[in-house]
Design a protein around this motif. Structure first.
Motif, PDB file in Angstrom:
ATOM      1  N   GLU A  96       0.826  -1.211   0.000  1.00 59.45           N
ATOM      2  CA  GLU A  96       0.000   0.000   0.000  1.00 59.45           C
ATOM      3  C   GLU A  96       0.857   1.257   0.000  1.00 59.45           C
ATOM      4  N   ASN A 111       0.989   2.463  -3.771  1.00 60.24           N
ATOM      5  CA  ASN A 111      -0.181   3.341  -3.822  1.00 60.24           C
ATOM      6  C   ASN A 111      -0.013   4.635  -3.036  1.00 60.24           C
ATOM      7  N   ASN A 153      -0.215   5.050  -0.003  1.00 58.58           N
ATOM      8  CA  ASN A 153      -1.237   5.004   1.059  1.00 58.58           C
ATOM      9  C   ASN A 153      -2.544   5.680   0.655  1.00 58.58           C
ATOM     10  N   TRP A 208      -5.541   4.080   2.185  1.00 54.24           N
ATOM     11  CA  TRP A 208      -5.433   3.879   3.633  1.00 54.24           C
ATOM     12  C   TRP A 208      -6.795   4.043   4.290  1.00 54.24           C
TER      13      TRP A 208
END
Length: 124
Positions: free
Chosen positions: A38, A42, A44, A47
């Motif tokens: 993640e 990505n 986060n 998240w």
């Protein structure tokens, strides 16, 4: 990472293709690798509570005075806190690798596999 082969074994044998692992060892490795992916892939941007639950699970299990001395526990806590700071995604491998090594050290002490109940709140 000191215990790459051991972590790879747990990944291959105890982490399902989707969903939560049935063992503590599998869920720990699944958690740290989901957190790594993640952050690094990505930033986060996805998240949410599921990733926070991963961090809390890592600390809950690894906060183990039977396995780790005070200095190592402090290091684990700092590393988990680093990952919890989702506004500043941690992109280097060192923290993830260090936590992975501590997971393997924990497994050496607890000689599993250890069955676990799945967390109904964890949807990641």
């Amino acid at each position: 990472m000191k215990y790459f082969e051991e972590a790879k074994y747990i990944w291959k044998n105890y982490v399902p293709k989707s969903g939560q692992a049935d063992t503590v060892e599998g869920e720990l490795i699944r958690a740290i690798e989901r957190l790594r992916y993640e952050a690094q892939n990505n930033g986060n941007c996805n998240w949410d509570e599921g990733f926070e639950l991963f961090c809390h699970y890592l600390w809950e299990v690894l906060n183990d005075e039977e396995t780790f001395d005070h200095n190592v526990l402090r290091e684990i806590k700092m590393d988990v806190d680093t990952l919890l700071n989702f506004d500043a995604p941690y992109l280097d491998d060192d923290v993830y690798d260090r936590i992975s090594d501590h997971i393997i050290e924990w497994t050496f002490t607890h000689k599993g596999p250890i069955k676990r109940e799945k967390d109904p709140k964890q949807y990641r």
